[in-house]
Design a protein around this motif. Structure first.
Motif, mmCIF file in Angstrom:
data_model
loop_
_atom_site.group_PDB
_atom_site.id
_atom_site.type_symbol
_atom_site.label_atom_id
_atom_site.label_comp_id
_atom_site.label_asym_id
_atom_site.label_seq_id
_atom_site.Cartn_x
_atom_site.Cartn_y
_atom_site.Cartn_z
ATOM 1 N N ARG A 187 45.310 49.501 41.528
ATOM 2 C CA ARG A 187 44.438 48.362 41.182
ATOM 3 C C ARG A 187 45.299 47.173 40.755
ATOM 4 O O ARG A 187 46.358 47.347 40.138
ATOM 5 N N THR A 213 34.124 50.379 45.576
ATOM 6 C CA THR A 213 35.136 49.487 46.142
ATOM 7 C C THR A 213 34.574 48.580 47.241
ATOM 8 O O THR A 213 33.991 49.051 48.208
ATOM 9 N N GLY A 218 37.798 43.209 48.143
ATOM 10 C CA GLY A 218 38.212 43.133 46.745
ATOM 11 C C GLY A 218 37.714 41.893 46.032
ATOM 12 O O GLY A 218 36.503 41.627 45.993
ATOM 13 N N ASN A 219 38.634 41.115 45.502
ATOM 14 C CA ASN A 219 38.295 39.930 44.717
ATOM 15 C C ASN A 219 37.940 38.721 45.567
ATOM 16 O O ASN A 219 37.650 37.666 45.039
ATOM 17 N N THR A 220 37.952 38.866 46.879
ATOM 18 C CA THR A 220 37.603 37.754 47.750
ATOM 19 C C THR A 220 36.312 38.094 48.490
ATOM 20 O O THR A 220 35.957 39.258 48.638
ATOM 21 N N THR A 221 35.614 37.075 48.937
ATOM 22 C CA THR A 221 34.487 37.322 49.832
ATOM 23 C C THR A 221 34.582 36.334 50.973
ATOM 24 O O THR A 221 35.060 35.204 50.802
ATOM 25 N N THR A 242 33.940 40.473 54.641
ATOM 26 C CA THR A 242 33.348 41.284 53.570
ATOM 27 C C THR A 242 32.217 42.154 54.114
ATOM 28 O O THR A 242 31.347 41.681 54.840
ATOM 29 N N GLU A 269 48.041 42.884 44.887
ATOM 30 C CA GLU A 269 47.602 42.144 46.063
ATOM 31 C C GLU A 269 48.188 42.772 47.327
ATOM 32 O O GLU A 269 49.367 43.123 47.362
ATOM 33 N N HIS A 277 44.087 40.385 49.367
ATOM 34 C CA HIS A 277 43.141 40.590 48.270
ATOM 35 C C HIS A 277 43.678 41.658 47.327
ATOM 36 O O HIS A 277 44.668 42.320 47.618
ATOM 37 N N HIS A 278 42.982 41.844 46.221
ATOM 38 C CA HIS A 278 43.265 42.991 45.348
ATOM 39 C C HIS A 278 41.942 43.506 44.804
ATOM 40 O O HIS A 278 40.893 42.865 44.950
ATOM 41 N N HIS A 279 42.022 44.668 44.172
ATOM 42 C CA HIS A 279 40.846 45.260 43.530
ATOM 43 C C HIS A 279 41.144 45.355 42.046
ATOM 44 O O HIS A 279 42.153 45.919 41.641
ATOM 45 N N ASP A 280 40.249 44.799 41.236
ATOM 46 C CA ASP A 280 40.501 44.763 39.793
ATOM 47 C C ASP A 280 40.507 46.158 39.172
ATOM 48 O O ASP A 280 41.257 46.411 38.228
#
Lengths: 119, 119
Positions: A79, A101, A105-108, A112, A82, A42-45
């Protein structure tokens, strides 16, 4: 204003991939988490994340390489980058990151943690 | 993106009360500092500060009490709270605080470090 003993907090929980909040400052949080196995990629925007190893070791996998982290070492993942933490054995990790945070991140998915406990 | 080994960074400098920047994230910084003796009493108007002991021990003195900190323990001093770190022997401390934080807060003097080195 109370001090926090990291070891005393870590022994209070046993689950993996379930960060616990142990401090708040400047809109950021200090979290403790135990990793074992492989997390989701994942990543964090909008958030940079710091991972400091308190006990054990793990590796942070990126698209093209991996960084092995030992006790007393930290890595800041900017940020947008990945990443996926992988721990062959249980590792205790301290996180510094914005209070906003989300762990995946961008996935669930199953891993999560939308709300976190405080210790 | 490089990992940081705390011990390897701490052995690179010997001065006291001279924080070194070892990480940047989300407008915050990770700094390493060695304390020995008594610092100046001060506060920060707009910054909360985290002190994590990596090696040794010290005490944080407040107006009405003190908190003794050992290895593996951290304390968050909220903005506005007057404090003074005191170390009978050298202690290695990790700081997590906004990049804007001046080490002597609302005071300036011989111990003020207006600019910090990076390690």
């Amino acid at each position: 204003m109370r001090k926090v003993n990291l070891r005393e907090k870590f022994v209070l929980f046993s689950g993996h991939w379930t960060p616990k909040i142990v401090g708040d400052l400047n809109g950021q949080q200090v979290k403790l988490v135990k990793f074992q196995g492989s997390f989701v990629r994942h990543h964090h925007d909008a958030e940079d994340e710091l991972f400091l190893v308190i006990q054990g070791r793990f590796r942070m996998e990126f698209r093209d390489r991996a960084v092995a982290l030992e006790e007393g070492e930290f890595l800041i993942v900017p940020r947008g980058v990945e990443h996926r933490p992988v721990a062959d054995e249980e590792v205790w990790v301290l996180l510094f990151e914005p209070a906003t945070t989300l762990n995946t991140g961008n996935t669930t998915g199953a891993l999560t943690q939308a709300t976190l406990d405080r210790l």
